[in-house]
Design a protein around this motif. Structure first.
Motif, PDB file in Angstrom:
ATOM      1  N   PRO A  96       0.067   5.940  -0.270  1.00  0.00           N
ATOM      2  CA  PRO A  96      -1.022   6.923  -0.234  1.00  0.00           C
ATOM      3  C   PRO A  96      -1.741   7.072  -1.575  1.00  0.00           C
ATOM      4  O   PRO A  96      -2.849   7.539  -1.628  1.00  0.00           O
ATOM      5  CB  PRO A  96      -0.321   8.224   0.155  1.00  0.00           C
TER       6      PRO A  96
ATOM      7  N   PRO B 285       0.801  -1.222   0.000  1.00  0.00           N
ATOM      8  CA  PRO B 285       0.000   0.000   0.000  1.00  0.00           C
ATOM      9  C   PRO B 285       0.837   1.278   0.000  1.00  0.00           C
ATOM     10  O   PRO B 285       1.961   1.295   0.505  1.00  0.00           O
ATOM     11  CB  PRO B 285      -0.811  -0.096   1.286  1.00  0.00           C
TER      12      PRO B 285
ATOM     13  N   HIS C 100      -3.722   5.579  -3.795  1.00  0.00           N
ATOM     14  CA  HIS C 100      -4.669   4.498  -4.057  1.00  0.00           C
ATOM     15  C   HIS C 100      -4.076   3.125  -3.754  1.00  0.00           C
ATOM     16  O   HIS C 100      -4.448   2.136  -4.379  1.00  0.00           O
ATOM     17  CB  HIS C 100      -5.177   4.502  -5.500  1.00  0.00           C
TER      18      HIS C 100
ATOM     19  N   GLY D  63     -11.077   5.887  -7.850  1.00  0.00           N
ATOM     20  CA  GLY D  63     -10.660   6.919  -8.799  1.00  0.00           C
ATOM     21  C   GLY D  63     -10.120   6.352 -10.091  1.00  0.00           C
ATOM     22  O   GLY D  63      -9.553   7.065 -10.900  1.00  0.00           O
TER      23      GLY D  63
END
Lengths: 195, 195
Positions: free
Chosen positions: A15, A13, A17, A190
């Motif tokens: 920031p 992971p 997405h 997004g």
């Protein structure tokens, strides 16, 4: 095939997405997106075939001046119009799908494309179901009247057209589910890539 | 109101679906989920009101033995049945929504609940549209025939019932969009919370 959840859990992971390994993303996710687009293309092709057949069956449903004509009945005109619109729309969307599969990019900007597809799929699915249901109700009303006793083939051909329209509705509805999923992906992440 | 994307970007990511701050998650996301459920509840309440009114209007559409009866017409029976089913289903789903808002948990296990809601919403939305379209086609066919000239109020009441059914369809369709979004959240993140 790995589940979308497994794919997300496997990602490192960040920031942005939750994606920090572009090569992994581009290999696995693009392959999934390609498969997803191929599935949509198959559904669109089938919907196109059925709705085109339905509109052709309806538009050729006239046998001289002494037999009934399809355009004398509101519901049959509605069946023809809805199926013709869906056939044209499916043809356009097939082109969009082929473009996306071959180039990897959407024809319109991504946000416009996902909402355009989903919005039109929803509206046209309801339109087609509405037309075919109205056609069925009229066909049932005509059965047993002088229209069907004087020209049985007219009623048979109308029934076939309505049945083909229902098949088109089924496949357009499946496309609508998939395009709805793409919109949800877009709202959540997004991007239409998250699958 | 912050967008779902902003919320995701604001979270500190971790391998567990990008959530490592349970208190932040439980405050902001639960509030969003509550608002989402309240919106679904409003849609369901409206769909219930319209479909109940539609079925009541149809079932009371008989005026003695010398006037036409709604149950003599297939499409009107379909309108009544579809609206009655949707009214019962909406009542049940309103109970489910109230339960979820008050306890914070789903009535059935989460995976079953999201698929149950979405599946039934989809099927009943199509059912209702199909019934109302068939009812419209029949109402149009009846207009101008002896049925409507001998008993105009019968036709007017049928038209009102069908129109109320279309209003019910609209709100059930909106619920279906929201429950579809919950299913997509569940597929992507393994929880209906991701919004």
């Amino acid at each position: 095939m790995r589940s979308p959840l497994a794919l997300r859990n496997g990602e490192t992971p960040s920031p942005h997405h939750g994606i920090s390994t572009p090569s992994f993303h581009s290999t696995v996710t693009l392959r999934k997106l390609r498969r997803f687009n191929l599935l949509i293309l198959v559904f669109r092709l089938t919907a196109f075939a059925f709705s085109l057949s339905s509109s052709v069956f309806m538009v050729t449903n006239s046998r001289g001046s002494d037999s009934p004509h399809w355009f004398d009945f509101d519901a049959f005109r509605f069946v023809f119009a809805a199926n013709a619109i869906v056939a044209l729309y499916s043809l356009f969307e097939m082109g969009v799908s082929v473009w996306e599969i071959s180039t990897g990019a959407t024809l319109f900007p991504e946000i416009l494309q996902v909402w355009f597809d989903f919005g039109h799929d929803q509206v046209f699915t309801y339109l087609l179901l509405s037309a075919d249901s109205a056609g069925t109700a009229l066909a049932k009303t005509l059965k047993g009247t002088t229209t069907c006793t004087t020209s049985n083939s007219f009623c048979v051909q109308s029934n076939i057209s309505v049945a083909l329209g229902f098949a088109g509705f089924l496949f357009l509805g499946l496309s609508s589910l998939l395009s709805g999923f793409r919109v949800a992906c877009y709202i959540i992440s997004g991007s239409r890539f998250l699958m």
